[in-house]
Design an enzyme around this catalytic site. Sequence first.
Site, short mmCIF file in Angstrom:
data_model
loop_
_atom_site.label_atom_id
_atom_site.label_comp_id
_atom_site.label_asym_id
_atom_site.label_seq_id
_atom_site.Cartn_x
_atom_site.Cartn_y
_atom_site.Cartn_z
N HIS A 1 49.78 35.85 39.21
CA HIS A 1 49.42 34.79 38.28
C HIS A 1 50.48 33.69 38.28
CE1 HIS A 1 45.95 36.78 36.46
NE2 HIS A 1 46.63 37.90 36.64
N GLU B 1 41.46 47.97 34.37
CA GLU B 1 42.86 48.32 34.10
C GLU B 1 42.98 48.80 32.66
OE1 GLU B 1 47.42 46.75 34.67
OE2 GLU B 1 45.96 45.32 33.89
#
Length: 346
Positions: free
Chosen positions: A18, A205
């Site tokens: 990211h 996740e």
Amino acid sequence: MEKRRDLAKLPKAHLHLHFTGAMRPATLLELAKEQGARLPKFMGEGDPLHVPADERGWFRFQRSYDLARALVNSEAIMRRIIREAAEDDAREGSRRLEIQVDPTSYAPHVGGLTPALEIILDEARATTRETGVEVGVIVAASRTRNPLDARTLARLAAHYAGDQPGEVIGFGLSNDERAGVTAEFAPAFKIAKRGGLTLVPHGGELLGPAHVREVVRDLHPNRLGHGVRLAEDPELLKRVIDKNIALEVCPASNVSLGVYATLQDVPLAELAKAGATIALGADDPLLFLSRLLDQYESAREDHGFTDSELADLARASVRASLASPDTKKKLQEDIDSWLNSSPTKE
């Protein structure tokens, strides 16, 4: 002790990183000092973030991320993040970086969404030339925002779509998996697909197989950000493998966000044994203090991967990447050369 090959010299692709989370901790501290910003104590002491896998834990993670993102308030800083991320990747053997960004947060500082994205793309092109690491850009919408915002981003991403470094190569969906309704983002993903973009949403996740099932059904991903919880449902895992959906597995993230207690608990070996295409990623090394090379070291030290198996992980990352056929061929040849070299490191 058995000699092993240097993992920093293993050619690889980095597919899950990211934008703000790629910032160097030293850069964060420098920017905070320049701007007079106060940071949480842990962000200045070299301690990785570690939170429980619940809403309270995510709030702490998001708050820390937002504090860092607030410091990214100029074109120069945006360019610096791209450049430093590629330089760091180059030192760790990464030849291909596909960095993910939601330009919404940076737009107010540079004149809007379009200028924000164009700055990132321009620096990705320049950085590719100067570092030798190909940098592609993935535009990602946020689950915490209105799905209409995702459509806006999908149209913007499609306008800059291409398959060259410094172009938009994919469209994602990130942030808290518990937020939003997956199906409501489907129109944005249809726009992105029509625009020629690869679809790379997060899933599996914080939430388990049921969430992966939703993402696969509604968003039709080519790759799945994380997907590590598929190990809990072998039948669904097989379906994902049969659909040729690659998994961007980020072990340090899994532990820092409390999904697993230790790196040894991450089911990396189970996923690999099942035949999943796995691309290891660092996710947000700014907060987790664990970069791409650390993920490969963990595969070796915590899961017993041999050099041959580590080379297979690198090959999978290249196959799953959106690099050109020529780049993939060259990287696969270089991985073979690494594996055929003599072990030198104990």
